[in-house]
Scaffold this motif. Structure first.
Motif, PDB file in Angstrom:
ATOM      1  N   SER A  86       0.873  -1.081  -0.057  1.00 34.18           N
ATOM      2  CA  SER A  86      -0.163   0.003   0.098  1.00 34.18           C
ATOM      3  C   SER A  86       0.831   1.329  -0.014  1.00 34.18           C
ATOM      4  O   SER A  86       0.687   2.185  -0.956  1.00 34.18           O
ATOM      5  CB  SER A  86      -0.908   0.005   1.198  1.00 34.18           C
ATOM      6  N   ASP A  87       1.980   1.454   0.916  1.00 34.16           N
ATOM      7  CA  ASP A  87       2.913   2.429   0.835  1.00 34.16           C
ATOM      8  C   ASP A  87       4.179   1.349   0.965  1.00 34.16           C
ATOM      9  O   ASP A  87       4.375   0.310   1.681  1.00 34.16           O
ATOM     10  CB  ASP A  87       3.094   3.202   1.919  1.00 34.16           C
ATOM     11  N   ALA A  88       5.177   1.840   0.230  1.00 33.34           N
ATOM     12  CA  ALA A  88       6.592   1.049   0.270  1.00 33.34           C
ATOM     13  C   ALA A  88       7.233   1.305   1.458  1.00 33.34           C
ATOM     14  O   ALA A  88       7.617   0.642   2.311  1.00 33.34           O
ATOM     15  CB  ALA A  88       7.416   1.485  -0.806  1.00 33.34           C
ATOM     16  N   VAL A  89       7.579   2.641   1.894  1.00 32.33           N
ATOM     17  CA  VAL A  89       8.566   3.191   2.931  1.00 32.33           C
ATOM     18  C   VAL A  89       7.615   4.236   3.552  1.00 32.33           C
ATOM     19  O   VAL A  89       7.108   5.236   3.124  1.00 32.33           O
ATOM     20  CB  VAL A  89       9.758   3.670   2.368  1.00 32.33           C
ATOM     21  N   TYR A 116       1.132   0.351  -6.590  1.00 32.49           N
ATOM     22  CA  TYR A 116       0.385   0.444  -8.101  1.00 32.49           C
ATOM     23  C   TYR A 116      -1.083   0.880  -7.766  1.00 32.49           C
ATOM     24  O   TYR A 116      -1.878   0.466  -8.593  1.00 32.49           O
ATOM     25  CB  TYR A 116       0.329  -1.162  -8.448  1.00 32.49           C
ATOM     26  N   SER A 117      -1.229   1.553  -6.439  1.00 36.38           N
ATOM     27  CA  SER A 117      -2.585   1.544  -6.275  1.00 36.38           C
ATOM     28  C   SER A 117      -2.967   2.991  -5.987  1.00 36.38           C
ATOM     29  O   SER A 117      -1.921   3.743  -5.573  1.00 36.38           O
ATOM     30  CB  SER A 117      -3.190   1.056  -4.951  1.00 36.38           C
ATOM     31  N   THR A 118      -3.959   3.703  -6.454  1.00 39.51           N
ATOM     32  CA  THR A 118      -4.494   5.190  -6.068  1.00 39.51           C
ATOM     33  C   THR A 118      -4.109   5.593  -4.653  1.00 39.51           C
ATOM     34  O   THR A 118      -4.574   4.666  -3.785  1.00 39.51           O
ATOM     35  CB  THR A 118      -5.551   5.402  -6.583  1.00 39.51           C
ATOM     36  N   ASN A 119      -3.393   6.746  -4.424  1.00 42.30           N
ATOM     37  CA  ASN A 119      -3.188   6.940  -2.949  1.00 42.30           C
ATOM     38  C   ASN A 119      -1.798   6.430  -2.617  1.00 42.30           C
ATOM     39  O   ASN A 119      -1.625   6.573  -1.332  1.00 42.30           O
ATOM     40  CB  ASN A 119      -4.281   7.121  -2.096  1.00 42.30           C
ATOM     41  N   SER A 120      -1.598   5.329  -2.989  1.00 39.10           N
ATOM     42  CA  SER A 120      -0.066   4.739  -2.636  1.00 39.10           C
ATOM     43  C   SER A 120       0.975   5.398  -3.005  1.00 39.10           C
ATOM     44  O   SER A 120       1.104   6.219  -3.870  1.00 39.10           O
ATOM     45  CB  SER A 120       0.060   3.379  -3.100  1.00 39.10           C
ATOM     46  N   GLY A 142      -1.863   5.356 -10.838  1.00 43.56           N
ATOM     47  CA  GLY A 142      -2.412   6.458  -9.983  1.00 43.56           C
ATOM     48  C   GLY A 142      -1.527   6.673  -8.990  1.00 43.56           C
ATOM     49  O   GLY A 142      -1.728   7.528  -8.009  1.00 43.56           O
ATOM     50  N   ALA A 143      -0.568   5.801  -8.381  1.00 43.53           N
ATOM     51  CA  ALA A 143       0.358   5.761  -7.323  1.00 43.53           C
ATOM     52  C   ALA A 143       1.392   6.974  -7.403  1.00 43.53           C
ATOM     53  O   ALA A 143       1.612   7.323  -8.586  1.00 43.53           O
ATOM     54  CB  ALA A 143       1.036   4.507  -6.993  1.00 43.53           C
ATOM     55  N   LYS A 144       2.062   7.432  -6.418  1.00 41.18           N
ATOM     56  CA  LYS A 144       2.874   8.410  -6.444  1.00 41.18           C
ATOM     57  C   LYS A 144       4.220   7.906  -5.936  1.00 41.18           C
ATOM     58  O   LYS A 144       4.370   7.152  -4.974  1.00 41.18           O
ATOM     59  CB  LYS A 144       2.345   9.479  -5.692  1.00 41.18           C
ATOM     60  N   ALA A 150       6.513  16.289  -5.283  1.00 43.62           N
ATOM     61  CA  ALA A 150       7.626  14.941  -5.519  1.00 43.62           C
ATOM     62  C   ALA A 150       6.846  13.729  -5.725  1.00 43.62           C
ATOM     63  O   ALA A 150       7.149  12.870  -5.641  1.00 43.62           O
ATOM     64  CB  ALA A 150       8.423  14.712  -4.332  1.00 43.62           C
ATOM     65  N   SER A 151       5.566  13.857  -6.691  1.00 42.03           N
ATOM     66  CA  SER A 151       4.756  12.812  -6.902  1.00 42.03           C
ATOM     67  C   SER A 151       5.381  11.907  -7.938  1.00 42.03           C
ATOM     68  O   SER A 151       5.116  10.751  -8.130  1.00 42.03           O
ATOM     69  CB  SER A 151       3.615  13.251  -7.403  1.00 42.03           C
ATOM     70  N   SER A 152       6.092  12.539  -8.869  1.00 43.17           N
ATOM     71  CA  SER A 152       6.775  11.631  -9.935  1.00 43.17           C
ATOM     72  C   SER A 152       8.415  11.460  -9.715  1.00 43.17           C
ATOM     73  O   SER A 152       9.028  12.034  -8.843  1.00 43.17           O
ATOM     74  CB  SER A 152       6.996  12.490 -11.343  1.00 43.17           C
ATOM     75  N   ALA A 153       8.874  10.512 -10.365  1.00 39.39           N
ATOM     76  CA  ALA A 153      10.429   9.939  -9.957  1.00 39.39           C
ATOM     77  C   ALA A 153      11.299  11.315 -10.485  1.00 39.39           C
ATOM     78  O   ALA A 153      12.215  11.569  -9.742  1.00 39.39           O
ATOM     79  CB  ALA A 153      10.835   8.924 -10.787  1.00 39.39           C
TER      80      ALA A 153
END
Length: 245
Positions: A86-89, A116-120, A142-144, A150-153
């Protein structure tokens, strides 16, 4: 659960369907190597630790966080995979009276981080210091990568200075849903049975790890550079389409 301990080593362990896969509290100098936390609420849960090392570990499909990191200093996550959590770190302030105000720092390298999920988010940061580079960070559906701008790499690297030498592509693993994190390769990749098969594509993880890292354990052709992920600098590293240096 490991608590109030020093230099504990956990190796080649898989935990599934737990609230917390592995919990470390008030430890110093512990090592986790080849530890998999699958389908847990939190894969790895840290609070009030020092000098913890994660080598070739995996957290996948956690419903909260792959790595939940609180008041823990000098943590190293290396050559691992944080897959489809859901969140990585997650790094947040401590609410525990014994660890309030303690430093919270993490270094992450040669690893794969996907959400891979929206809001993740790959990195949900509320407190502490993260240093990160030579990784593959992919946010899809839709994940960030992180919050705010800083939503994109690309923006994450620009704003934070992290991951300037990292990738932001789908990693192309053999079968991540089945726990097989060998990168695909047209030159050959290993299976769990130890056989070598070829793929129609070559993963971006092949030959894109830290340029200064050892690659000598990778079989030829190895491209003279370590692979990102679990099998970098091991005999099971996916092979390179070229052996050029």
């Amino acid at each position: 659960v490991v608590t109030r301990a020093a230099r504990v080593e956990l190796r080649n362990l898989t935990v599934r369907n737990a609230t917390y896969g592995v919990t470390l509290t008030q430890t110093r100098g512990c090592l986790l190597e080849g530890v998999f936390a699958e389908n847990c609420v939190r894969g790895f849960d840290l609070d009030y630790n020092e000098d913890t090392q994660f080598r070739r570990c995996v957290a996948r499909n956690a419903t909260s966080a792959g790595l939940y990191h609180v008041a823990s200093s000098n943590t190293l996550w290396q050559s691992g995979v944080l897959w489809s959590n859901s969140d990585a770190v997650v790094m947040v302030p401590s609410t525990n009276p014994i660890s309030l105000g303690r430093p919270n720092s993490l270094f992450l390298s040669n690893s794969v981080v996907t959400v891979y999920s929206t809001n993740s988010m790959a990195f949900r940061l509320g407190a502490g210091t993260l240093r990160s580079d030579y990784n593959c960070i992919y946010a899809g559906n839709g994940a960030k990568v992180s919050s705010g701008r800083a939503s994109s790499a690309a923006r994450w690297a620009y704003d934070t200075g992290n991951d300037r030498f990292s990738l932001s592509h789908e990693p192309e693993f053999a079968n991540p849903a089945g726990g097989d994190f060998h990168p695909k390769s047209r030159a050959g990749r290993f299976t769990f049975a130890g056989t070598v098969v070829t793929d129609a594509v070559t993963s971006v993880l092949v030959d894109t790890g830290d340029r200064t890292a050892d690659f000598s354990q990778e079989s030829a052709p190895n491209g003279a550079r370590v692979n990102i992920g679990l099998y970098g600098n091991t005999a099971q590293a996916s092979r390179s389409p070229t052996n050029a240096s």
